[in-house]
Design a protein around this motif. Structure first.
Motif, short mmCIF file in Angstrom:
data_model
loop_
_atom_site.label_atom_id
_atom_site.label_comp_id
_atom_site.label_asym_id
_atom_site.label_seq_id
_atom_site.Cartn_x
_atom_site.Cartn_y
_atom_site.Cartn_z
N ASP A 170 1.25 -0.96 -0.45
CA ASP A 170 0.09 -0.54 -0.34
C ASP A 170 0.80 1.09 0.11
O ASP A 170 0.52 2.99 0.04
N ASN A 171 2.27 1.17 0.15
CA ASN A 171 2.84 2.28 1.00
C ASN A 171 3.32 2.39 -1.08
O ASN A 171 4.50 1.37 -1.08
N GLU A 172 3.33 3.70 -1.11
CA GLU A 172 4.47 3.75 -2.96
C GLU A 172 5.42 3.74 -3.00
O GLU A 172 5.98 3.29 -4.20
N ARG A 173 6.48 3.67 -2.18
CA ARG A 173 7.83 4.09 -1.53
C ARG A 173 8.39 3.13 -2.07
O ARG A 173 9.48 2.75 -1.63
N LEU A 174 7.13 2.36 -1.55
CA LEU A 174 7.72 0.46 -0.82
C LEU A 174 7.85 -0.62 -2.13
O LEU A 174 8.08 -1.46 -2.48
N LYS A 175 5.99 -0.64 -3.00
CA LYS A 175 5.82 -1.43 -3.31
C LYS A 175 6.54 -1.49 -4.40
O LYS A 175 6.69 -2.99 -4.96
N GLN A 176 7.61 -1.20 -4.93
CA GLN A 176 8.30 -1.23 -5.87
C GLN A 176 10.09 -1.93 -5.62
O GLN A 176 11.12 -2.84 -6.13
N HIS A 177 10.18 -2.37 -3.85
CA HIS A 177 11.06 -2.48 -3.40
C HIS A 177 10.54 -4.09 -3.17
O HIS A 177 11.04 -5.04 -2.07
N LEU A 178 9.10 -4.85 -3.56
CA LEU A 178 8.62 -6.40 -2.85
C LEU A 178 8.54 -6.87 -4.12
O LEU A 178 8.45 -6.88 -5.72
N PRO A 179 9.23 -8.18 -3.52
CA PRO A 179 9.14 -9.35 -4.79
C PRO A 179 7.95 -9.48 -4.70
O PRO A 179 6.69 -9.04 -4.04
N LYS A 180 7.79 -9.65 -5.96
CA LYS A 180 6.07 -10.23 -6.59
C LYS A 180 5.31 -10.77 -6.01
O LYS A 180 6.36 -11.96 -6.02
N THR A 181 4.35 -11.06 -5.27
CA THR A 181 3.89 -12.49 -3.88
C THR A 181 2.26 -12.50 -4.60
O THR A 181 1.50 -10.77 -4.55
N ASP A 182 2.24 -13.35 -4.17
CA ASP A 182 0.66 -13.86 -3.67
C ASP A 182 0.36 -15.35 -2.87
O ASP A 182 1.44 -15.24 -2.37
N LEU A 183 -1.26 -15.78 -2.63
CA LEU A 183 -0.97 -16.90 -1.64
C LEU A 183 -0.80 -17.59 -2.64
O LEU A 183 -1.51 -17.23 -4.47
N GLU A 198 13.06 -19.47 -11.03
CA GLU A 198 12.30 -20.17 -9.48
C GLU A 198 11.27 -18.91 -8.73
O GLU A 198 11.32 -17.69 -9.07
N VAL A 199 10.87 -19.42 -7.77
CA VAL A 199 10.44 -18.95 -6.84
C VAL A 199 10.10 -19.95 -5.59
O VAL A 199 10.77 -20.55 -5.17
N TYR A 200 10.05 -18.93 -4.22
CA TYR A 200 9.74 -19.44 -3.00
C TYR A 200 9.17 -19.54 -2.75
O TYR A 200 7.51 -18.87 -3.29
N ILE A 201 8.54 -20.77 -2.04
CA ILE A 201 7.29 -20.81 -1.45
C ILE A 201 7.75 -20.66 0.42
O ILE A 201 8.11 -20.98 0.68
N LYS A 202 6.55 -19.74 0.77
CA LYS A 202 7.31 -19.78 2.26
C LYS A 202 6.03 -19.85 2.84
O LYS A 202 4.42 -19.15 2.12
N PHE A 213 10.85 -22.57 1.12
CA PHE A 213 11.12 -23.12 -0.35
C PHE A 213 11.24 -23.46 -0.89
O PHE A 213 10.51 -21.81 -1.67
N LEU A 214 12.64 -23.43 -2.56
CA LEU A 214 12.58 -22.80 -3.35
C LEU A 214 12.79 -23.36 -4.07
O LEU A 214 13.07 -24.76 -4.31
N ILE A 215 12.31 -23.75 -5.19
CA ILE A 215 11.69 -24.15 -6.70
C ILE A 215 12.02 -23.94 -8.16
O ILE A 215 11.61 -22.38 -8.10
N VAL A 216 12.68 -24.67 -8.23
CA VAL A 216 13.85 -24.57 -10.21
C VAL A 216 12.53 -24.70 -10.41
O VAL A 216 12.76 -26.56 -10.73
N ARG A 217 12.38 -24.49 -11.32
CA ARG A 217 11.92 -24.85 -12.99
C ARG A 217 13.34 -25.39 -13.84
O ARG A 217 13.63 -25.28 -14.58
N GLN A 256 6.14 -16.54 -4.10
CA GLN A 256 7.13 -15.01 -4.46
C GLN A 256 8.11 -15.39 -5.45
O GLN A 256 8.68 -16.30 -5.75
N GLU A 257 8.37 -14.29 -6.25
CA GLU A 257 9.27 -14.44 -7.09
C GLU A 257 10.74 -14.46 -6.44
O GLU A 257 10.91 -13.59 -5.18
N ALA A 258 11.33 -15.47 -7.25
CA ALA A 258 13.28 -15.69 -6.44
C ALA A 258 13.81 -14.27 -6.95
O ALA A 258 14.04 -14.38 -8.25
#
Length: 397
Positions: A170-183, A198-202, A213-217, A256-258
């Motif tokens: 929600d913070n404009e200054r922070l969102k560009q510093h976050l890896p893309k994330t979803d449920l 590669e993606v992370y599952i947490k 967990f790190l998932i590698v294609r 989450q994107e790695a």
């Protein structure tokens, strides 16, 4: 500074400071006057403000048979610091916190010894429950009590990674510093693995690098690495999704994107930043570096990470950017949660110099760096005095 006394036999407090005036302590407790010591007693220094002695701090710890578990060295350092400045901390488990007061454990620095003491309800409660299940079992009843008696709870609970991500985004200054994330779901798993190599599952509620967990294609198959040295091969997205559905609902994880970060000696590293409440914002207490060792999944020391000095890094630390990120994280946290007094952040940097926030932790682990550990104790103590209305400069006058 005044002295209050605790009689071990009768488990009662008394004062010899003022026979006429009422001296109070904690929540709504009047300390009786007693002219002479009559039994085995302990003496504790307190600050005095408007005839109220304090601060009285309760540290909420996870229960074990006949005691408690938690960051014992931190609890000892807090008590040592409070005693030097005027104040008292008592470690309690949730069952020991009742409307009648507190039946907890007090550390005596001079003797390096713990004793059981009874006190009135505290001026502030510092939540250091060590396990998620303890928060699930006990936090509701604790919150009812603290709300009823207007006791601030410092660090109300562990962060939920998904809830936290939504707040930071929600913070404009922070969102560009976050890896893309979803449920996590089978759909998001398929989408992410077709987009990123590669993606992370947490786990949404996990700590110390566990549940990561790190998932590698790998062509049409998928390799799963965890903090153990074992690598598991899955033939399809469906099989991979079913692995995370085994024990609990799949949406108890995030995906989450790695982010590919700048390596050090071929290993991943990130900054571990500790911050404490200071005035109307947050200030950095210390910056450490953690590097992955055998496994490349997480840099957390309990999961095999190692400590590195900032001077050893292949890049100059951009303290200004880190400070700006911490300031904005502090703003978002205080806007959403009650009484956040401290947090730590895991921050990575790419080869292009862009900083990413990987995680925030509500109950920071002890930093191994001695100067940071010392400043952390001092800054936690400052927060206690600030939140309870006592000043460390106040005397008994």
């Amino acid at each position: 500074m005044i002295e209050l006394f605790y009689e071990m036999t009768s488990q009662t407090w008394y004062q010899q400071f003022d026979k006429e005036k009422k001296v109070t302590m904690g929540k709504y407790y009047s300390v009786p006057y007693k002219k002479e010591h009559t039994s085995k007693f302990l003496s504790f220094p307190f600050l005095l403000k408007d005839m109220k002695a304090g601060p009285l701090i309760c540290i909420l710890a996870s229960p074990k048979k006949n005691g408690f578990i938690g960051n014992i060295s931190l609890f000892k350092r807090i008590q040592r610091n409070l005693q030097q400045l005027g104040g008292l901390s008592v470690v309690v488990t949730p069952e020991q916190l009742t409307e009648d007061g507190v039946n907890g454990f007090c550390y005596l620095p001079a003797h390096d010894h713990w004793v059981k003491v009874q006190t009135p309800l505290p001026d502030i409660l510092y939540n250091r429950l060590a396990r998620y299940e303890d928060e699930r079992l006990f936090l509701e009843q604790t919150e009812k009590l603290t709300s009823l008696y207007h006791i601030p709870v410092f660090n109300p609970h562990f962060f939920d990674k998904w809830e936290l991500y939504l707040q930071l985004r929600d913070n404009e200054r922070l969102k560009q510093h976050l890896p893309k994330t979803d449920l996590l779901s089978e759909e998001t798993l398929a989408e992410y693995l077709s987009t990123y190599p590669e993606v992370y599952i947490k786990k949404r509620k996990s700590k110390k690098g566990k549940g990561v967990f790190l998932i590698v294609r790998n062509g049409n198959t998928f390799l799963m690495k965890s903090t153990s040295t074992t690598t598991v091969l899955f033939p399809s997205v469906r099989k991979l999704a079913s692995y995370f559905e085994k024990e609990e609902s799949i949406d108890s994880y995030i995906i989450q994107e790695a982010i590919t970060t700048l390596p050090m000696k071929g290993k991943k590293f990130d900054y571990r930043v500790l911050a404490h409440s200071s005035g109307n914002g947050f200030s950095i207490t210390g910056v450490g570096v953690r590097m992955a060792k055998k496994q490349q999944v997480t840099t957390h020391v309990p999961s095999g990470g190692v400590i590195v000095a900032t001077e050893e890094l292949p890049v100059k630390t951009d303290h200004e950017t880190i400070e700006q990120l911490i300031t904005q994280c502090g703003k978002q946290l205080t806007a959403f949660y009650d009484d956040i007094g401290e947090f730590s952040a895991d921050i990575g940097i790419t080869t292009e110099g862009k900083h990413y926030i990987f995680e925030l932790n509500a109950k920071p682990m002890d930093f191994d760096e001695a100067p940071i550990k010392q400043r952390a104790t001092e800054n936690i103590t400052k927060v206690f005095y600030e939140r309870t209305g006592f000043s460390m400069q106040e005397s008994s006058s």
